[in-house]
Design a protein around this motif. Structure first.
Motif, PDB file in Angstrom:
ATOM      1  N   THR A   1       0.967  -1.344  -0.516  1.00  0.00           N
ATOM      2  CA  THR A   1      -0.067   0.263  -0.298  1.00  0.00           C
ATOM      3  C   THR A   1       1.174   0.903   0.275  1.00  0.00           C
ATOM      4  OG1 THR A   1      -0.454   0.139   2.262  1.00  0.00           O
ATOM      5  CG2 THR A   1      -1.735  -1.233   1.319  1.00  0.00           C
ATOM      6  N   ASP A   2       0.229   2.215  -0.411  1.00  0.00           N
ATOM      7  CA  ASP A   2       1.176   3.574  -0.617  1.00  0.00           C
ATOM      8  C   ASP A   2       1.450   4.210   1.206  1.00  0.00           C
ATOM      9  OD1 ASP A   2       1.073   3.061  -3.246  1.00  0.00           O
ATOM     10  OD2 ASP A   2      -0.162   4.426  -3.975  1.00  0.00           O
ATOM     11  N   ARG A   3       2.581   5.086   1.108  1.00  0.00           N
ATOM     12  CA  ARG A   3       2.612   5.020   2.909  1.00  0.00           C
ATOM     13  C   ARG A   3       1.392   6.873   2.505  1.00  0.00           C
ATOM     14  NH1 ARG A   3       8.707   4.432   4.141  1.00  0.00           N
ATOM     15  NH2 ARG A   3       8.051   6.436   5.386  1.00  0.00           N
ATOM     16  N   PRO A   4       1.336   7.334   3.623  1.00  0.00           N
ATOM     17  CA  PRO A   4       0.589   8.388   3.471  1.00  0.00           C
ATOM     18  C   PRO A   4       1.228   9.773   2.791  1.00  0.00           C
ATOM     19  CG  PRO A   4       0.498   7.237   5.315  1.00  0.00           C
ATOM     20  CD  PRO A   4       0.789   6.269   4.977  1.00  0.00           C
ATOM     21  N   GLU A   5       1.165  10.277   2.746  1.00  0.00           N
ATOM     22  CA  GLU A   5       1.847  11.892   2.728  1.00  0.00           C
ATOM     23  C   GLU A   5       2.263  12.660   3.462  1.00  0.00           C
ATOM     24  OE1 GLU A   5       2.152  15.576   0.049  1.00  0.00           O
ATOM     25  OE2 GLU A   5      -0.244  14.711   0.218  1.00  0.00           O
ATOM     26  N   ARG A   6       2.676  12.613   3.739  1.00  0.00           N
ATOM     27  CA  ARG A   6       4.239  13.061   4.779  1.00  0.00           C
ATOM     28  C   ARG A   6       4.906  14.779   5.298  1.00  0.00           C
ATOM     29  NH1 ARG A   6       8.501   8.006   6.478  1.00  0.00           N
ATOM     30  NH2 ARG A   6       6.449   6.696   6.509  1.00  0.00           N
ATOM     31  N   PHE A   7       4.396  15.182   6.423  1.00  0.00           N
ATOM     32  CA  PHE A   7       4.607  17.129   5.927  1.00  0.00           C
ATOM     33  C   PHE A   7       6.139  17.549   6.779  1.00  0.00           C
ATOM     34  CE2 PHE A   7       0.592  15.703   4.878  1.00  0.00           C
ATOM     35  CZ  PHE A   7       0.602  16.394   3.963  1.00  0.00           C
ATOM     36  N   ARG A   8       6.627  17.978   6.949  1.00  0.00           N
ATOM     37  CA  ARG A   8       7.900  18.162   7.698  1.00  0.00           C
ATOM     38  C   ARG A   8       7.189  19.635   8.880  1.00  0.00           C
ATOM     39  NH1 ARG A   8      13.407  18.967   5.081  1.00  0.00           N
ATOM     40  NH2 ARG A   8      12.493  17.033   3.334  1.00  0.00           N
ATOM     41  N   SER A   9       7.853  19.221  10.575  1.00  0.00           N
ATOM     42  CA  SER A   9       7.357  20.126  10.856  1.00  0.00           C
ATOM     43  C   SER A   9       9.092  20.002  11.818  1.00  0.00           C
ATOM     44  CB  SER A   9       6.520  19.432  12.308  1.00  0.00           C
ATOM     45  OG  SER A   9       6.270  19.985  12.551  1.00  0.00           O
ATOM     46  N   THR A  10       8.571  21.320  12.637  1.00  0.00           N
ATOM     47  CA  THR A  10       9.879  21.835  13.541  1.00  0.00           C
ATOM     48  C   THR A  10       9.056  21.764  15.010  1.00  0.00           C
ATOM     49  OG1 THR A  10       9.152  23.702  13.199  1.00  0.00           O
ATOM     50  CG2 THR A  10      10.713  22.738  11.635  1.00  0.00           C
ATOM     51  N   MET A  11       7.921  21.525  15.295  1.00  0.00           N
ATOM     52  CA  MET A  11       7.249  21.479  15.860  1.00  0.00           C
ATOM     53  C   MET A  11       7.675  21.125  17.305  1.00  0.00           C
ATOM     54  SD  MET A  11       2.507  21.813  16.903  1.00  0.00           S
ATOM     55  CE  MET A  11       2.949  23.592  16.204  1.00  0.00           C
ATOM     56  N   GLN A  12       7.248  21.834  18.485  1.00  0.00           N
ATOM     57  CA  GLN A  12       8.629  20.898  19.653  1.00  0.00           C
ATOM     58  C   GLN A  12       6.871  20.493  20.367  1.00  0.00           C
ATOM     59  OE1 GLN A  12      11.108  21.005  21.295  1.00  0.00           O
ATOM     60  NE2 GLN A  12      11.861  21.616  19.485  1.00  0.00           N
ATOM     61  N   ILE A  13       7.310  18.820  20.941  1.00  0.00           N
ATOM     62  CA  ILE A  13       5.780  18.127  21.552  1.00  0.00           C
ATOM     63  C   ILE A  13       6.633  17.832  22.706  1.00  0.00           C
ATOM     64  CG2 ILE A  13       6.299  16.195  20.874  1.00  0.00           C
ATOM     65  CD1 ILE A  13       3.278  15.758  19.834  1.00  0.00           C
ATOM     66  N   THR A  14       5.607  17.572  23.946  1.00  0.00           N
ATOM     67  CA  THR A  14       6.196  17.259  25.161  1.00  0.00           C
ATOM     68  C   THR A  14       5.611  15.161  24.922  1.00  0.00           C
ATOM     69  OG1 THR A  14       5.517  18.655  26.293  1.00  0.00           O
ATOM     70  CG2 THR A  14       5.120  17.219  27.806  1.00  0.00           C
ATOM     71  N   VAL A  15       6.369  14.823  25.518  1.00  0.00           N
ATOM     72  CA  VAL A  15       6.112  13.410  25.228  1.00  0.00           C
ATOM     73  C   VAL A  15       6.370  12.410  27.005  1.00  0.00           C
ATOM     74  CG1 VAL A  15       7.017  10.768  24.344  1.00  0.00           C
ATOM     75  CG2 VAL A  15       7.456  13.252  23.091  1.00  0.00           C
ATOM     76  N   CYS A  16       4.918  11.964  27.507  1.00  0.00           N
ATOM     77  CA  CYS A  16       4.818  11.767  28.346  1.00  0.00           C
ATOM     78  C   CYS A  16       5.164   9.887  28.328  1.00  0.00           C
ATOM     79  CB  CYS A  16       3.537  12.144  28.762  1.00  0.00           C
ATOM     80  SG  CYS A  16       2.898  13.457  28.971  1.00  0.00           S
TER      81      CYS A  16
END
Length: 123
Positions: free
Chosen positions: A2-17
């Motif tokens: 199957t085709d992979r979903p389109e990905r988009f670049r980001s530079t956002m910070q995220i909190t990982v719990c």
């Protein structure tokens, strides 16, 4: 395959719990179904983590982890609005989620308009 979903670049910070602690990570790319993050400490594969960014709270499973880069599968697909938030809406026009702004026949909001009445430029 199957085709992979389109990905988009980001530079956002995220909190990982994870495992009772919270740490900041950086989103490298994101799709509706997952994201790649940079997380210095790394995460064990198959771990379930919580994610927080802006006003979003998400759950994801770690699919792979190598040298601080982790691939996460989201518990629920992102909506187009959530994807906009995580990418800063810097997605290409070819994206299936790109919608053109409604065009007002009298004024195109992408271009400034001179108002001769008061001499100011509106835009």
């Amino acid at each position: 395959m199957t085709d992979r979903p389109e990905r988009f670049r980001s530079t956002m910070q995220i909190t990982v719990c994870y495992d009772g602690s919270e740490t900041t990570a950086k989103i490298l790319d994101v799709s509706r179904y997952g994201m790649k993050i940079f997380f210095k400490a790394g995460l064990p594969e198959e771990a379930i983590v919580g994610l927080r960014a802006l006003n979003l709270t998400l759950e994801a499973e770690v699919r792979w982890s190598r040298r601080g880069h982790c691939g996460l599968a989201l518990g629920k697909p992102l909506t187009p609005d959530q994807l906009d938030m995580l990418t800063g809406a810097a997605r290409p026009r070819s994206s299936p989620f790109f919608t053109k702004p409604a065009r007002n026949d009298r004024h195109d909001p992408r271009r400034p308009v001179h108002d001769p009445g008061d001499g100011r430029i509106r835009g």
